[in-house]
Design a protein around this motif. Structure first.
Motif, PDB file in Angstrom:
ATOM      1  N   ASN A 171       0.843  -1.092  -0.098  1.00 18.64           N
ATOM      2  CA  ASN A 171      -0.041   0.194   0.133  1.00 18.64           C
ATOM      3  C   ASN A 171       1.110   1.407   0.157  1.00 18.64           C
ATOM      4  O   ASN A 171       0.652   2.281  -0.805  1.00 18.64           O
ATOM      5  N   ALA A 172       2.061   1.422   0.874  1.00 14.03           N
ATOM      6  CA  ALA A 172       3.135   2.133   0.046  1.00 14.03           C
ATOM      7  C   ALA A 172       3.704   2.961  -0.423  1.00 14.03           C
ATOM      8  O   ALA A 172       3.996   3.431  -1.281  1.00 14.03           O
ATOM      9  N   ALA A 173       3.435   2.104  -1.362  1.00 16.35           N
ATOM     10  CA  ALA A 173       4.237   1.628  -2.514  1.00 16.35           C
ATOM     11  C   ALA A 173       3.169   2.563  -3.674  1.00 16.35           C
ATOM     12  O   ALA A 173       3.548   2.853  -4.809  1.00 16.35           O
ATOM     13  N   HIS A 174       2.394   1.721  -3.693  1.00 16.03           N
ATOM     14  CA  HIS A 174       1.062   2.359  -4.084  1.00 16.03           C
ATOM     15  C   HIS A 174       0.348   3.609  -3.759  1.00 16.03           C
ATOM     16  O   HIS A 174       0.316   4.360  -4.864  1.00 16.03           O
ATOM     17  N   LEU A 175       0.512   4.190  -2.838  1.00 11.06           N
ATOM     18  CA  LEU A 175       0.506   5.372  -2.478  1.00 11.06           C
ATOM     19  C   LEU A 175       1.443   6.182  -2.644  1.00 11.06           C
ATOM     20  O   LEU A 175       0.962   7.506  -2.397  1.00 11.06           O
ATOM     21  N   PHE A 176       2.421   6.159  -2.419  1.00 11.45           N
ATOM     22  CA  PHE A 176       3.938   7.104  -2.966  1.00 11.45           C
ATOM     23  C   PHE A 176       4.553   7.091  -3.997  1.00 11.45           C
ATOM     24  O   PHE A 176       5.575   6.298  -3.800  1.00 11.45           O
ATOM     25  N   ARG A 200      -2.493   7.257   2.858  1.00  9.81           N
ATOM     26  CA  ARG A 200      -0.621   7.658   4.085  1.00  9.81           C
ATOM     27  C   ARG A 200      -0.543   7.674   5.004  1.00  9.81           C
ATOM     28  O   ARG A 200       0.763   6.921   5.498  1.00  9.81           O
ATOM     29  N   PHE A 201      -1.320   8.683   6.048  1.00  5.61           N
ATOM     30  CA  PHE A 201      -0.425   8.796   7.450  1.00  5.61           C
ATOM     31  C   PHE A 201      -1.169   7.168   8.055  1.00  5.61           C
ATOM     32  O   PHE A 201       0.228   7.075   8.797  1.00  5.61           O
ATOM     33  N   ILE A 202      -1.855   6.415   7.315  1.00  2.00           N
ATOM     34  CA  ILE A 202      -2.107   5.403   8.047  1.00  2.00           C
ATOM     35  C   ILE A 202      -1.014   4.356   8.036  1.00  2.00           C
ATOM     36  O   ILE A 202      -0.939   3.286   8.804  1.00  2.00           O
ATOM     37  N   VAL A 203      -0.518   4.408   6.877  1.00  2.00           N
ATOM     38  CA  VAL A 203       0.295   2.874   6.102  1.00  2.00           C
ATOM     39  C   VAL A 203       1.541   3.527   6.488  1.00  2.00           C
ATOM     40  O   VAL A 203       2.564   2.288   7.696  1.00  2.00           O
ATOM     41  N   ILE A 204       2.081   4.951   6.826  1.00  2.00           N
ATOM     42  CA  ILE A 204       3.107   5.345   7.709  1.00  2.00           C
ATOM     43  C   ILE A 204       2.625   4.529   9.699  1.00  2.00           C
ATOM     44  O   ILE A 204       4.381   4.415  10.057  1.00  2.00           O
TER      45      ILE A 204
END
Length: 308
Positions: free
Chosen positions: A133-138, A168-172
């Motif tokens: 999800n981080a790769a998708h969002l960032f 993004r905040f949640i994934v971080i």
């Protein structure tokens, strides 16, 4: 390649994006029943995306789901045991104090070590989902605004309808939870006994990473819960109610109705009334089970983010 970090998406702040078509039931990657063909994607799936799908499909099986549920049950049980030992609510010993005596200290250390192993399992099993999800969002090449899955295609799952900035905040937070939990597990291996974890420098390292891991999980978890409940309230026709609300409605429809009818003197024939009640209960039970199935489909990725 589109840089989503610099992208100004005016519609992203509004989950009710009318330009986003909602397809029939669709799970994000990996999904054996996707409503679009991967061969139709532009650009086509990369090798990394194919590898991601295969790995997430393995982690998304029923075995891992029920294993995750079992781990959560153990966490609740052991967490309660740990709490009672922490406050000294135990009958094992009392000298020199209920919070510092044997065998209480032994079981206290055992319970916290078990908790850490369980938390570490969830942090490991959920990390691929969090990284994906981080790769998708960032900076990913696929569209990641509200309503679009990991392949940039419209979907129904509630996770992908959370505002992009909040996701993004949640994934971080959740990735922070994973890595601080790994560090926490390492400190519990080094300072493995009750004596080592309660003397310098053991009590510093074990508590620093324990607190930071719990803080990351709490902040990310409550933010995700808040955002998903907000979407359910704003768009009840799109997103089914959560499992607690569904169970409460079932309780109201069946149990409370029985209590009301039990105090009413009805003139309807007894056999006919009993038959009607059985039909009503069966219908309510069917609706309840169907609601649970719909909820599970809608929160599949939300649960995967926590190793369930």
């Amino acid at each position: 390649m589109t840089n989503h970090l610099d992208e100004d998406v005016p519609n992203d702040e509004s989950p009710d994006n009318s330009t986003v078509p909602l397809l029939p039931r669709h799970q994000p990657t990996p999904s054996p029943t996707m409503n679009y063909s991967l061969s139709e994607l532009d650009p086509p799936p990369s090798r990394l995306e194919v590898m991601r799908d295969q790995w997430l499909k393995f982690l998304g099986g029923k075995i891992h789901f029920w294993l995750g549920v079992s781990v959560m049950i153990l966490i609740i049980a052991d967490g309660a045991f740990f709490f009672f030992l922490l406050i000294g609510a135990q009958q094992m010993c009392s000298h020199p104090s209920p919070t510092d005596c044997d065998p209480r200290n032994y079981w206290y250390n055992f319970s916290i070590q078990l908790l850490n192993v369980l938390f570490t399992y969830l942090a490991i099993i959920s990390l691929p989902w969090r990284i994906s999800n981080a790769a998708h969002l960032f900076g990913g090449k696929r569209k990641s605004t509200s309503g679009f899955d990991a392949y940039g295609q419209p979907c129904k799952e509630i996770w992908f309808h959370i505002r992009q900035r909040r996701r993004r905040f949640i994934v971080i937070c959740l990735i922070g939870n994973s890595f601080t939990q790994y560090a926490n597990q390492a400190t519990r291996i080094v300072y493995y006994s009750f004596e080592l974890q309660n003397t310098f420098p053991g009590y510093i390292w074990t508590n620093v990473f324990f607190v930071s891991s719990m803080a990351f999980a709490a902040i990310g978890g409550f933010t995700q819960l808040y955002e998903e409940n907000k979407l359910r309230k704003e768009h009840p026709e799109r997103f089914p109610p959560d499992i607690l609300e569904t169970a409460y409605k079932y309780f109201q429809a069946v149990v409370c109705r029985k209590k009301v009818e039990g105090g009413v003197d009805t003139t309807v024939d007894g056999d006919e009334e009993n038959a009607r009640e059985e039909v009503d209960e069966e219908e309510e039970r069917r609706r309840f089970l169907q609601s649970i199935r719909e909820w599970l489909k809608n929160v599949r990725t939300s649960l995967d983010m926590w190793g369930l």
